[in-house]
Write a protein that holds these residues in place. Structure first.
Motif, PDB file in Angstrom:
ATOM      1  N   ASP A  20      14.516   7.667  -0.008  1.00 26.41           N
ATOM      2  CA  ASP A  20      13.432   6.103  -0.201  1.00 26.41           C
ATOM      3  C   ASP A  20      12.351   6.361   0.092  1.00 26.41           C
ATOM      4  O   ASP A  20      11.824   6.154   1.322  1.00 26.41           O
ATOM      5  N   TRP A  21      11.914   4.707  -0.260  1.00 26.14           N
ATOM      6  CA  TRP A  21      10.356   4.437  -0.423  1.00 26.14           C
ATOM      7  C   TRP A  21      10.636   3.081   0.893  1.00 26.14           C
ATOM      8  O   TRP A  21      11.822   2.696   0.512  1.00 26.14           O
ATOM      9  N   ILE A  22      10.111   3.717   2.108  1.00 26.68           N
ATOM     10  CA  ILE A  22      10.574   2.478   3.417  1.00 26.68           C
ATOM     11  C   ILE A  22       9.071   1.599   2.859  1.00 26.68           C
ATOM     12  O   ILE A  22       8.080   2.141   3.420  1.00 26.68           O
TER      13      ILE A  22
ATOM     14  N   ARG B 178      -0.143  -6.427   1.237  1.00 26.42           N
ATOM     15  CA  ARG B 178       1.156  -6.930   2.326  1.00 26.42           C
ATOM     16  C   ARG B 178       1.438  -6.265   3.160  1.00 26.42           C
ATOM     17  O   ARG B 178       2.793  -6.626   4.418  1.00 26.42           O
ATOM     18  N   GLY B 179       2.008  -5.027   3.030  1.00 24.41           N
ATOM     19  CA  GLY B 179       1.941  -4.270   3.709  1.00 24.41           C
ATOM     20  C   GLY B 179       2.643  -2.784   3.566  1.00 24.41           C
ATOM     21  O   GLY B 179       1.308  -2.311   2.870  1.00 24.41           O
ATOM     22  N   GLN B 180       2.856  -1.855   3.706  1.00 24.11           N
ATOM     23  CA  GLN B 180       3.269  -0.717   3.481  1.00 24.11           C
ATOM     24  C   GLN B 180       4.329  -0.245   2.931  1.00 24.11           C
ATOM     25  O   GLN B 180       5.515  -0.298   3.326  1.00 24.11           O
ATOM     26  N   THR B 181       4.557   0.579   1.578  1.00 25.23           N
ATOM     27  CA  THR B 181       5.935   1.309   0.974  1.00 25.23           C
ATOM     28  C   THR B 181       5.473   2.377   1.687  1.00 25.23           C
ATOM     29  O   THR B 181       4.215   3.404   0.918  1.00 25.23           O
ATOM     30  N   GLN B 182       6.299   3.218   2.582  1.00 29.22           N
ATOM     31  CA  GLN B 182       6.211   4.277   2.342  1.00 29.22           C
ATOM     32  C   GLN B 182       7.096   5.338   2.377  1.00 29.22           C
ATOM     33  O   GLN B 182       8.191   4.988   2.414  1.00 29.22           O
ATOM     34  N   LYS B 183       7.089   6.898   1.713  1.00 27.52           N
ATOM     35  CA  LYS B 183       7.905   8.275   1.762  1.00 27.52           C
ATOM     36  C   LYS B 183       7.713   8.749   2.511  1.00 27.52           C
ATOM     37  O   LYS B 183       6.562   9.148   3.562  1.00 27.52           O
ATOM     38  N   TRP B 184       9.043   9.329   3.480  1.00 24.00           N
ATOM     39  CA  TRP B 184       8.705   9.613   4.656  1.00 24.00           C
ATOM     40  C   TRP B 184       9.219  11.410   4.531  1.00 24.00           C
ATOM     41  O   TRP B 184      10.007  11.485   4.286  1.00 24.00           O
ATOM     42  N   TYR B 185       8.287  12.304   6.022  1.00 24.92           N
ATOM     43  CA  TYR B 185       8.594  13.368   6.006  1.00 24.92           C
ATOM     44  C   TYR B 185       9.494  13.766   7.076  1.00 24.92           C
ATOM     45  O   TYR B 185       8.604  14.088   8.055  1.00 24.92           O
ATOM     46  N   LEU B 186      10.368  14.944   7.624  1.00 23.14           N
ATOM     47  CA  LEU B 186      10.492  15.414   8.720  1.00 23.14           C
ATOM     48  C   LEU B 186      10.285  16.509   8.528  1.00 23.14           C
ATOM     49  O   LEU B 186      10.035  17.898   7.709  1.00 23.14           O
ATOM     50  N   LEU B 187       9.030  16.828   9.379  1.00 22.96           N
ATOM     51  CA  LEU B 187       7.980  18.618   9.129  1.00 22.96           C
ATOM     52  C   LEU B 187       8.525  19.519  10.537  1.00 22.96           C
ATOM     53  O   LEU B 187       8.456  18.718  11.955  1.00 22.96           O
ATOM     54  N   ARG B 188       8.828  20.669  10.410  1.00 28.03           N
ATOM     55  CA  ARG B 188       8.981  21.319  11.701  1.00 28.03           C
ATOM     56  C   ARG B 188       7.810  21.924  12.233  1.00 28.03           C
ATOM     57  O   ARG B 188       6.931  22.845  11.320  1.00 28.03           O
ATOM     58  N   PHE B 189       7.172  22.095  13.186  1.00 25.46           N
ATOM     59  CA  PHE B 189       5.995  22.259  13.992  1.00 25.46           C
ATOM     60  C   PHE B 189       6.267  23.366  14.125  1.00 25.46           C
ATOM     61  O   PHE B 189       7.120  23.822  15.334  1.00 25.46           O
TER      62      PHE B 189
ATOM     63  N   ARG C 106       0.564  -1.199   0.260  1.00 25.22           N
ATOM     64  CA  ARG C 106      -0.158  -0.219  -0.204  1.00 25.22           C
ATOM     65  C   ARG C 106       0.809   1.124   0.300  1.00 25.22           C
ATOM     66  O   ARG C 106       1.794   1.698   1.317  1.00 25.22           O
ATOM     67  N   PRO C 107       0.888   2.317  -1.300  1.00 24.90           N
ATOM     68  CA  PRO C 107       1.366   3.293  -0.782  1.00 24.90           C
ATOM     69  C   PRO C 107       1.008   4.431   0.092  1.00 24.90           C
ATOM     70  O   PRO C 107      -0.281   4.832  -0.239  1.00 24.90           O
ATOM     71  N   CYS C 108       2.036   4.967   0.632  1.00 25.94           N
ATOM     72  CA  CYS C 108       1.562   5.518   1.780  1.00 25.94           C
ATOM     73  C   CYS C 108       2.851   6.654   1.901  1.00 25.94           C
ATOM     74  O   CYS C 108       3.699   6.731   1.376  1.00 25.94           O
ATOM     75  N   VAL C 109       2.515   7.238   2.868  1.00 21.08           N
ATOM     76  CA  VAL C 109       3.282   8.267   3.663  1.00 21.08           C
ATOM     77  C   VAL C 109       3.072   8.821   4.858  1.00 21.08           C
ATOM     78  O   VAL C 109       2.393   7.677   5.546  1.00 21.08           O
ATOM     79  N   GLY C 110       4.298   9.018   5.562  1.00 24.58           N
ATOM     80  CA  GLY C 110       4.678   9.620   6.872  1.00 24.58           C
ATOM     81  C   GLY C 110       5.355  10.746   7.114  1.00 24.58           C
ATOM     82  O   GLY C 110       5.797  11.362   6.641  1.00 24.58           O
ATOM     83  N   ALA C 111       5.151  11.336   8.841  1.00 20.26           N
ATOM     84  CA  ALA C 111       4.656  12.491   9.796  1.00 20.26           C
ATOM     85  C   ALA C 111       6.145  12.038  10.380  1.00 20.26           C
ATOM     86  O   ALA C 111       5.827  12.068  11.430  1.00 20.26           O
ATOM     87  N   LEU C 112       6.956  12.565  10.890  1.00 20.65           N
ATOM     88  CA  LEU C 112       8.161  13.121  11.621  1.00 20.65           C
ATOM     89  C   LEU C 112       8.013  14.623  12.404  1.00 20.65           C
ATOM     90  O   LEU C 112       8.807  15.638  11.390  1.00 20.65           O
ATOM     91  N   VAL C 113       7.009  14.439  13.071  1.00 21.58           N
ATOM     92  CA  VAL C 113       6.194  16.652  13.111  1.00 21.58           C
ATOM     93  C   VAL C 113       7.345  16.167  14.971  1.00 21.58           C
ATOM     94  O   VAL C 113       7.171  15.461  15.622  1.00 21.58           O
ATOM     95  N   VAL C 114       8.645  17.615  14.562  1.00 23.07           N
ATOM     96  CA  VAL C 114       9.208  17.740  15.755  1.00 23.07           C
ATOM     97  C   VAL C 114       9.225  18.995  15.702  1.00 23.07           C
ATOM     98  O   VAL C 114       8.467  20.436  15.431  1.00 23.07           O
ATOM     99  N   ASN C 115       8.818  19.725  17.546  1.00 25.49           N
ATOM    100  CA  ASN C 115       8.939  20.537  17.927  1.00 25.49           C
ATOM    101  C   ASN C 115      10.097  21.349  18.087  1.00 25.49           C
ATOM    102  O   ASN C 115      11.160  20.794  17.681  1.00 25.49           O
ATOM    103  N   GLY C 116       9.848  23.106  18.651  1.00 26.82           N
ATOM    104  CA  GLY C 116      10.998  23.884  18.858  1.00 26.82           C
ATOM    105  C   GLY C 116      12.021  23.172  20.183  1.00 26.82           C
ATOM    106  O   GLY C 116      13.407  23.326  20.130  1.00 26.82           O
ATOM    107  N   ASP C 117      11.765  22.030  21.368  1.00 28.57           N
ATOM    108  CA  ASP C 117      12.626  20.979  21.544  1.00 28.57           C
ATOM    109  C   ASP C 117      12.979  20.357  21.210  1.00 28.57           C
ATOM    110  O   ASP C 117      13.428  19.084  21.733  1.00 28.57           O
TER     111      ASP C 117
END
Length: 170
Positions: free
Chosen positions: A83-85, A103-114, A12-23
């Protein structure tokens, strides 16, 4: 009932967000799944993630998914995974999760600053008219704790994301 052969199913094609705050802490939500869900009741934490709609750009999808799960709009793009993971579902979930189509997911991940205020975050009535809350609690967690908080079959994905984004988080 015949057992589904995972080799015959796509990811399944998916995305993920690693959202980081100021700390330097990462947004994670506690899954709100009920006992009727294929993965069982939510007993783990995870970062916002979800499927890519047909014809949708992955970056557009991550912003949409983040809003639909958390109401967060105030973010700045910092990095994108090289890469796609992929990950595979455990055998007992193949044929059950996602209506048995993947059968699982293939994911593109993004690092986002809150960049917003915490009052913007609303997981119980998230934005976009999302039909059901994905999370029933949320918190900011240290990067080092992420892999221990997620469901075991997603831990390798989280280790890769943490390693890849570590320098960008400094």
């Amino acid at each position: 009932m015949a057992k589904t052969d995972p080799e015959t199913l796509p990811y399944r094609p998916c995305v993920g967000a690693l959202v980081v705050n100021g700390d330097g802490l990462v947004f994670i939500g506690h899954r709100a799944d009920g006992p009727e869900e294929p993965e069982g009741p939510g007993t783990w934490w995870q970062m916002p993630q979800g499927g890519i709609d047909d014809g949708e750009d992955p970056l557009e999808a991550v912003y949409r998914e983040l809003y639909e799960e958390t109401s967060i709009r105030s973010v700045r793009l910092v990095a994108e995974s090289r890469d796609w993971i992929r990950y595979d579902l455990p055998p007992e979930l193949v044929g059950k999760a996602w209506k048995g189509r993947y059968r699982g997911q293939t994911q593109k991940w993004y690092l986002l600053r809150f960049t917003g205020e915490e009052s913007e975050i609303d997981i119980l009535t998230p934005g976009g008219g999302h039909h059901k809350a994905e999370f029933n609690a949320w918190k900011w967690a240290p990067l080092e704790e992420l892999t221990e908080l997620v469901v075991p079959f997603k831990r390798d994905v989280y280790r890769r994301i943490v390693a890849e984004f570590a320098d960008a988080l400094k």
